[in-house]
Motif scaffolding. Structure first.
Motif: not given
Length: 280
Positions: A25, A72-73, A76-78, A115, A117, A147, A149, A224, A227
């Motif tokens: 990312i 990671t959480s 990232t924007t889920n 991915g 989510s 995923d 996350s 995905v 990023y």
């Protein structure tokens, strides 16, 4: 923002380098404020005083093992929803699945939600393919959902969602595949067990070497690549092609593009690509 320490340029650069190496990312200077706010919660939880101390912890063996999923959480924007890009679901059930049934009668269709989510995408696809299976009794399928996350994977496996999140689903699907909370004041629904059983969830980091037990007939990997930088996007698409059967389909996000990437794919519909056979 009061009380949140300021991240130095060197800390931002070092964090960005680590995030890129481990997750692929890209962290731009524009994300500094977001990172400060999100990582400050981790500093407090770990009793650390600065982002530099947090970096030192991340670089340790224990930090890499325990804290990397938390990082990671944070970065990232889920964003997802049920029946996202309905035209993609329609293309799957109206084109991809009829082609598959005609060419491979009796074979199990394998789909990967890459991915995934918090689970809305794979559960939507499970519902759509269950409807198709009712009209084609010999059709069977499996869904792998992955995923990076752990947090969103736990949410996906719980499969509990606010009522307003499922408003976009057809009424017949809601009646058939969703369960209302016994406490009606909570306005929650849970995906029915017969749909939950159809989806296998697994953590997967695209930046790490990975292999699937069997090639996939269709891969949904939407929103995905946004990023990643261009080089990493090309590497990811190449990896996806390697686990996609010739003639199989790759669905990407409408804001994403494969233009300029040297990959064995041809476009079949907006954001829908088909894997070329070797002779093509």
């Amino acid at each position: 923002m009061s009380g949140i320490p300021t991240m130095t340029e060197s800390e931002l650069t070092a964090l960005g380098k680590l995030i890129y190496q481990e997750l692929g990312i890209v962290v731009t200077p524009a994300k500094k404020t977001m990172l400060e706010a999100r990582l400050y919660r981790r500093l407090r939880a770990l009793g650390l005083r600065s982002y530099g101390e947090y970096l030192d912890y991340l670089r340790s063996v224990r930090g890499m093992e325990v804290e990397m999923p938390q990082l990671t959480s944070c970065v990232t924007t889920n964003t997802t929803c049920f029946l996202r890009e309905a035209q993609h679901v329609a293309f799957l059930t109206d084109t991809v699945l009829p082609e598959f049934v005609a060419a491979h009668p009796g074979e199990t269709f394998r789909l990967w939600s890459a991915g995934c989510s918090s689970g809305e995408e794979p559960y939507t696809l499970a519902m759509a393919m269950s409807e198709f299976a009712e009209r084609h009794p010999r059709f069977s399928f499996t869904i792998l959902a992955t995923d990076i996350s752990n947090r969103v994977l736990e949410e996906a496996q719980r499969a509990v969602y606010p009522m307003e999140d499922v408003d976009c689903l057809p009424l017949a699907w809601k009646r058939k595949y969703l369960l209302r909370s016994k406490d009606r004041s909570r306005n929650l629904v849970r995906v029915a067990p017969e749909i939950r059983r159809l989806v296998q969830f697994r953590r997967l980091n695209f930046m790490e070497p990975f292999a699937l037990r069997e090639l996939m007939h269709t891969i949904f990997c939407r929103n995905v690549m946004i990023y990643f930088d261009r080089a990493t996007q090309g590497q990811l698409v190449a990896k996806l092609c390697n686990v996609l059967v010739p003639g199989g389909y790759l669905f990407i996000g409408h804001s994403e593009s494969l233009t300029g990437h040297d990959v064995p794919l041809r476009q079949r519909a907006p954001a829908v690509y088909q894997r070329l056979a070797a002779k093509d």
